[in-house]
Design an enzyme around this catalytic site. Sequence first.
Site, PDB file in Angstrom:
ATOM      1  N   GLN A  45      15.352  -0.352   9.577  1.00  0.00           N
ATOM      2  CA  GLN A  45      14.381  -0.048  10.632  1.00  0.00           C
ATOM      3  C   GLN A  45      14.896   1.159  11.432  1.00  0.00           C
ATOM      4  OE1 GLN A  45      11.401  -1.128  10.936  1.00  0.00           O
ATOM      5  NE2 GLN A  45      11.320  -3.060   9.798  1.00  0.00           N
ATOM      6  N   CYS A  47     -10.863   8.259 -16.415  1.00  0.00           N
ATOM      7  CA  CYS A  47     -10.151   6.973 -16.368  1.00  0.00           C
ATOM      8  C   CYS A  47     -10.448   6.148 -17.616  1.00  0.00           C
ATOM      9  CB  CYS A  47     -10.585   6.194 -15.123  1.00  0.00           C
ATOM     10  SG  CYS A  47      -9.739   4.611 -14.949  1.00  0.00           S
ATOM     11  N   HIS A  78     -10.498  -1.110 -11.054  1.00  0.00           N
ATOM     12  CA  HIS A  78     -10.306   0.340 -11.224  1.00  0.00           C
ATOM     13  C   HIS A  78      -9.245   0.887 -10.272  1.00  0.00           C
ATOM     14  CE1 HIS A  78     -10.921   4.626 -11.542  1.00  0.00           C
ATOM     15  NE2 HIS A  78     -10.981   4.627 -10.218  1.00  0.00           N
ATOM     16  N   CYS A 114      -9.912   2.808 -17.801  1.00  0.00           N
ATOM     17  CA  CYS A 114      -9.833   1.378 -17.464  1.00  0.00           C
ATOM     18  C   CYS A 114     -11.083   0.634 -17.900  1.00  0.00           C
ATOM     19  CB  CYS A 114      -9.585   1.193 -15.966  1.00  0.00           C
ATOM     20  SG  CYS A 114     -11.054   1.187 -14.943  1.00  0.00           S
ATOM     21  N   ASP A 143       7.542 -10.800   0.715  1.00  0.00           N
ATOM     22  CA  ASP A 143       7.908 -10.245   1.999  1.00  0.00           C
ATOM     23  C   ASP A 143       8.310 -11.406   2.899  1.00  0.00           C
ATOM     24  OD1 ASP A 143       6.366  -7.799   4.255  1.00  0.00           O
ATOM     25  OD2 ASP A 143       8.390  -8.640   4.101  1.00  0.00           O
ATOM     26  N   SER A 144       9.094 -11.099   3.953  1.00  0.00           N
ATOM     27  CA  SER A 144       9.822 -12.183   4.649  1.00  0.00           C
ATOM     28  C   SER A 144       9.015 -12.820   5.770  1.00  0.00           C
ATOM     29  CB  SER A 144      11.105 -11.610   5.254  1.00  0.00           C
ATOM     30  OG  SER A 144      10.753 -10.481   6.048  1.00  0.00           O
ATOM     31  N   GLY A 145       7.886 -12.240   6.127  1.00  0.00           N
ATOM     32  CA  GLY A 145       7.095 -12.886   7.165  1.00  0.00           C
ATOM     33  C   GLY A 145       7.316 -12.326   8.551  1.00  0.00           C
ATOM     34  N   GLY A 146       8.463 -11.715   8.799  1.00  0.00           N
ATOM     35  CA  GLY A 146       8.721 -11.182  10.136  1.00  0.00           C
ATOM     36  C   GLY A 146       7.614 -10.243  10.557  1.00  0.00           C
ATOM     37  N   ASP A 190      13.060  -9.496   9.322  1.00  0.00           N
ATOM     38  CA  ASP A 190      13.272  -8.341  10.201  1.00  0.00           C
ATOM     39  C   ASP A 190      12.196  -8.281  11.276  1.00  0.00           C
ATOM     40  OD1 ASP A 190      11.156  -7.812   8.454  1.00  0.00           O
ATOM     41  OD2 ASP A 190      11.387  -5.650   8.740  1.00  0.00           O
ATOM     42  N   GLY A 197       8.987  -0.303   8.808  1.00  0.00           N
ATOM     43  CA  GLY A 197       8.603   0.387  10.041  1.00  0.00           C
ATOM     44  C   GLY A 197       7.953   1.738   9.834  1.00  0.00           C
ATOM     45  N   CYS A 204     -14.284   1.635 -16.065  1.00  0.00           N
ATOM     46  CA  CYS A 204     -14.816   2.957 -16.406  1.00  0.00           C
ATOM     47  C   CYS A 204     -15.292   3.042 -17.854  1.00  0.00           C
ATOM     48  CB  CYS A 204     -13.771   4.029 -16.126  1.00  0.00           C
ATOM     49  SG  CYS A 204     -13.404   4.140 -14.366  1.00  0.00           S
ATOM     50  N   ASP A 236       4.475  -0.721  -2.078  1.00  0.00           N
ATOM     51  CA  ASP A 236       3.395  -1.720  -2.091  1.00  0.00           C
ATOM     52  C   ASP A 236       2.351  -1.303  -1.065  1.00  0.00           C
ATOM     53  OD1 ASP A 236       4.893  -2.962   0.445  1.00  0.00           O
ATOM     54  OD2 ASP A 236       2.867  -3.814   0.329  1.00  0.00           O
TER      55      ASP A 236
HETATM   56  C1  LIG Z   1       0.711  -0.991   8.747  1.00  0.00           C
HETATM   57  C2  LIG Z   1       1.134  -1.143   7.268  1.00  0.00           C
HETATM   58  C3  LIG Z   1       1.084  -2.596   6.856  1.00  0.00           C
HETATM   59  C4  LIG Z   1       0.301  -0.248   6.369  1.00  0.00           C
HETATM   60  O1  LIG Z   1       2.488  -0.662   7.095  1.00  0.00           O
HETATM   61  C5  LIG Z   1       3.521  -1.160   7.795  1.00  0.00           C
HETATM   62  O2  LIG Z   1       3.378  -1.902   8.728  1.00  0.00           O
HETATM   63  N1  LIG Z   1       4.731  -0.760   7.316  1.00  0.00           N
HETATM   64  C6  LIG Z   1       5.910  -1.516   7.611  1.00  0.00           C
HETATM   65  C7  LIG Z   1       5.952  -2.789   6.859  1.00  0.00           C
HETATM   66  C8  LIG Z   1       5.024  -3.228   5.936  1.00  0.00           C
HETATM   67  N2  LIG Z   1       5.410  -4.446   5.460  1.00  0.00           N
HETATM   68  C9  LIG Z   1       6.592  -4.811   6.068  1.00  0.00           C
HETATM   69  N3  LIG Z   1       7.312  -5.937   5.896  1.00  0.00           N
HETATM   70  C10 LIG Z   1       8.450  -6.087   6.625  1.00  0.00           C
HETATM   71  N4  LIG Z   1       9.195  -7.202   6.467  1.00  0.00           N
HETATM   72  N5  LIG Z   1       8.868  -5.127   7.509  1.00  0.00           N
HETATM   73  C11 LIG Z   1       8.166  -3.960   7.715  1.00  0.00           C
HETATM   74  O3  LIG Z   1       8.569  -3.106   8.512  1.00  0.00           O
HETATM   75  C12 LIG Z   1       6.962  -3.797   6.950  1.00  0.00           C
HETATM   76 ZN   LIG Z   2     -11.326   3.278 -14.022  1.00  0.00          ZN
END
Ligand SMILES: CC(C)(C)OC(=O)NCc1c[nH]c2nc(N)[nH]c(=O)c12
Ligand SMILES: [Zn+2]
Length: 374
Positions: free
Chosen positions: A191, A306, A337, A308, A94-97, A148, A218, A311, A268
Amino acid sequence: MTAVKYELIKVCKQSGARLGRVHTPHGVIETPAFMPVGTQATVKTMSPEELKTMDAHIILSNTYHLFLRPGHDIIGRAGGLHKFMNWDRPILTDSGGFQVFSLSDMRKITEEGVQFRSHLNGDKLFLSPEKAMEIQNALGSDIMMAFDECPPYPAEYDYVKKSLERTTRWAERCLNSHARPHDQGLFAIVQGGMHKDLRIQSAKDLTSMDFPGYAIGGLSVGEPKHLMYDVLDYTVPELPAGKPRYLMGVGSPDALIEGSIRGVDMFDCVLPTRIARNGTTMTSQGRLVVRNAKYAEDFGPLDPECSCYTCQNYSRAYIRHLLKADETFGIRLTTYHNLHFLLQLMRDVRQAIMEDRLLDFRDDFFTKYGLFDN
Ligand SMILES: CC(C)(C)OC(=O)NCc1c[nH]c2nc(N)[nH]c(=O)c12
Ligand SMILES: [Zn+2]
């Protein structure tokens, strides 16, 4: 040439969900797929071998966290993230924004990027589209995310519109600054909050730039689930059928199934690992809080259905004892699990798509999981 390619295998006749494969430099991801989250270069308490045993095809890691600690330059000199964490299958970073907005305070957003203070030591730092690309290139992830802004929820219409337009400009800067020494794929992030016209504007602007894949950001930010599903209903059709769609931050069992039905390919969520740490587990009969006293002498498995490692070998009573005694092995067993449960759920979803019966599968799953109760 981008080495991240989507292969559409079939569309479920009953639900419209897709069965596919995402090809990457480090291997193939069968979709719809759940991606375990390894924010700081580890899926908490799990070894790469255990993740392979439960057949995770791809894991997530995070630009913001690895930039702050240990530093992307160190990981780069170690030979990249795959080598550093001994994981030779695909990695998405993920980009960090998003993390800047959710983790650090004292931040200032400009057209150039985001100034913020490290949530670890207060250092003044700066992230921009170019910086996010530089970091992800050093990490060598197979799929990189554009930089973003994930607007807060709820947010004013005008703010969401200005924010998505800047996110689009940032995505273009990522595409242009994105040298792909490792043939990495770069996904743009749609977004637009909960506003149909803004989501469609964001999707149209980004798909006109032809990225290898598209994420929907978002969402899962506190809105009611039916609102998230409404946004998917009108946003997913704006995305090209020949590219993967990734719904970020979504991972409860019902949302994985409902998202797959709406054409999402990748998910994710920290849910399975996070709730495992406080002794909450996902089972075919619904959530089970194994710390509860009623399991003190329950010598059966977490989930009788399950297969796994947890389990097959350990009882609820034993796991409860470990958690109460603050023994780390207890968290390893609940984490193993929960991750296996979601990975197995996605294997069942893919099988249901293959057999054109995903809506029937959803109804059966929701009935057993007790989802019609709430
Ligand atoms: C509150 C949680 C984390 C469950 O979901 C969100 O915030 N969902 C949005 C989200 C998760 N990860 C992202 N990464 C980036 N770049 N941009 C995003 O909008 C999001
Ligand atoms: Zn299990």
